[in-house]
Scaffold this motif. Structure first.
Motif, PDB file in Angstrom:
ATOM      1  N   VAL A 213      49.644 -27.193  28.951  1.00  0.00           N
ATOM      2  CA  VAL A 213      49.160 -25.825  29.126  1.00  0.00           C
ATOM      3  C   VAL A 213      49.859 -24.790  28.255  1.00  0.00           C
ATOM      4  N   ILE A 214      50.916 -25.162  27.563  1.00  0.00           N
ATOM      5  CA  ILE A 214      51.678 -24.187  26.774  1.00  0.00           C
ATOM      6  C   ILE A 214      51.114 -24.119  25.359  1.00  0.00           C
ATOM      7  N   VAL A 215      50.813 -22.896  24.936  1.00  0.00           N
ATOM      8  CA  VAL A 215      50.289 -22.656  23.592  1.00  0.00           C
ATOM      9  C   VAL A 215      51.321 -21.851  22.810  1.00  0.00           C
ATOM     10  N   LEU A 216      51.673 -22.337  21.634  1.00  0.00           N
ATOM     11  CA  LEU A 216      52.645 -21.668  20.774  1.00  0.00           C
ATOM     12  C   LEU A 216      51.903 -21.006  19.622  1.00  0.00           C
ATOM     13  N   GLY A 217      51.808 -19.671  19.660  1.00  0.00           N
ATOM     14  CA  GLY A 217      51.288 -18.940  18.515  1.00  0.00           C
ATOM     15  C   GLY A 217      52.432 -18.775  17.529  1.00  0.00           C
TER      16      GLY A 217
END
Length: 374
Positions: A252-256
């Motif tokens: 679930v973690i998104v790294l922009g």
């Protein structure tokens, strides 16, 4: 572990998974590599003539000779075997290996086009029926289960969330927690993040399985076992829930992210690790790195995405500019055509209205962090 294939030939590998995937054809190898990527609890085996030169890095094992020679070792080492081989051939090959339905591993067969997933052996006790459903879901295939009744219709602990890519923090408690589920003891489910549609039966949850809004509530209820689904690291007071519990990490973690051209993978990796540590988030829950399309060939981003099996998604400046952001930058716009990169990219992919971290600059790297809401 050493697998003996034939006299004078051996295959050595480090066993990481609970299930083995075996393929022997060109199309089967493509299908197997795709499944291996989506199903983290598996080890993959295919013939050396299909070598892609990335096998060592991805912990894929190559073998020569008849696949039949591989099966005795796999039967001993794995809970289940997923074979992309014709059903008739599989039946003939496993027949001499069968001992007892209480000890034989689950065997599942997939056709070469990936259209059907068939439960072949140990459907009930060995879990092949559940494995068939999970694999079919991952491949978008049709599950084929021929047993008259389909077990207890409860949660398969070692496969819980696998269709979504969830991984365990540790396999240590899988067996005792599974026993609690099967023996109809009181089991708590606490889900803080991740896909919510994990119960796929056409009946309510068993009375012995209860969903609690928090770990604190579950601890107060004193269940016999627990399934905890979260992207964050547990606080010391919450650790007691894992005395007989399994901790699952949903993707679930998104790294922009943005970076200066030529930034090393090592620097990018260090920024990710330190940022997640500050947020008290698990790296096992990272799903993707997102950036601007100017970075689609950035070697550091490509390398770290490949290392951790993360998606790497790039957006155009116009797509990024459609997102509302807290800190638009004229300087960034001058060089990229977008008023921001890490912040809008994280929002765009995750669908989150707010971010867990808004644009932190560290050395050559800029990072924003979002959690996908479900």
């Amino acid at each position: 572990m050493t697998l003996v294939l034939e006299e004078g030939k051996q295959v050595k590998l480090e066993k990481n998974g609970t299930y083995a995937i075996v393929a022997i054809t060109k199309h089967g190898v493509e299908l197997a590599r795709n499944l291996h990527k989506k199903f983290p609890q598996t080890d993959l085996f295919y013939m050396s003539k299909f070598e892609r030169e990335d096998e060592q890095r991805r912990n894929i094992s190559l073998f020569e000779g008849n696949v039949r020679l591989l099966l005795p070792s796999l039967f001993q080492e794995y809970k289940g075997i997923i074979m992309i081989v014709s059903l008739g051939a599989v039946v003939r090959m496993i027949a001499p290996l069968l001992k007892d339905k209480k000890t034989d591993p689950a065997v599942v067969v997939i056709d070469d086009k990936g259209e059907h997933v068939i439960s072949v052996l140990s459907g009930h006790l060995g879990g092949a029926n559940e494995l068939t459903k999970e694999v079919a879901e991952l491949l978008g295939a049709t599950p084929v289960i021929t047993t008259a009744s389909d077990v207890q219709k409860t949660i398969p602990v070692d496969l819980f969330g696998s269709r979504f890519g969830w991984t365990w923090e540790s396999a240590e408690k899988l067996t005792p927690v599974s026993a609690s589920v099967v023996n109809e003891e009181q089991v708590a489910v606490i889900q803080e993040s991740g896909e919510r549609d994990w119960w796929h039966y056409d009946r309510p949850l068993p009375d012995t399985i209860k969903v609690y809004p928090s770990i604190e509530d579950a601890l107060h209820a004193k269940p016999n076992a627990a399934l905890v689904v979260t992207h964050r690291n547990l606080k010391e007071a919450e650790q007691a829930i894992l005395e007989n519990g399994v901790l699952y990490r949903p993707k679930v973690i998104v790294l922009g992210m943005g970076c200066n051209r030529g930034t090393s993978m090592e620097e990018i990796e260090q920024v990710i690790y330190s940022t997640l540590e500050e947020l008290k988030f698990s790296i096992k829950s990272v799903k993707a790195i997102c950036s601007i399309d100017l970075k689609k060939d950035e070697k550091g981003f490509l390398a770290i995405s490949e290392k951790y099996n993360w998606d790497f998604i790039c957006y155009s400046a116009d797509e990024l500019n459609r997102m509302s952001i807290d800190d638009p930058s004229e300087t960034v716009f001058k060089f990229t055509g977008a008023y921001g990169v890490s912040e809008p990219a994280a929002k765009l992919f995750s669908g989150a209205d707010t971010l867990s971290l808004v644009k932190k600059k560290s050395g050559n790297v800029t990072i924003s962090v979002a959690v996908i809401p479900y």
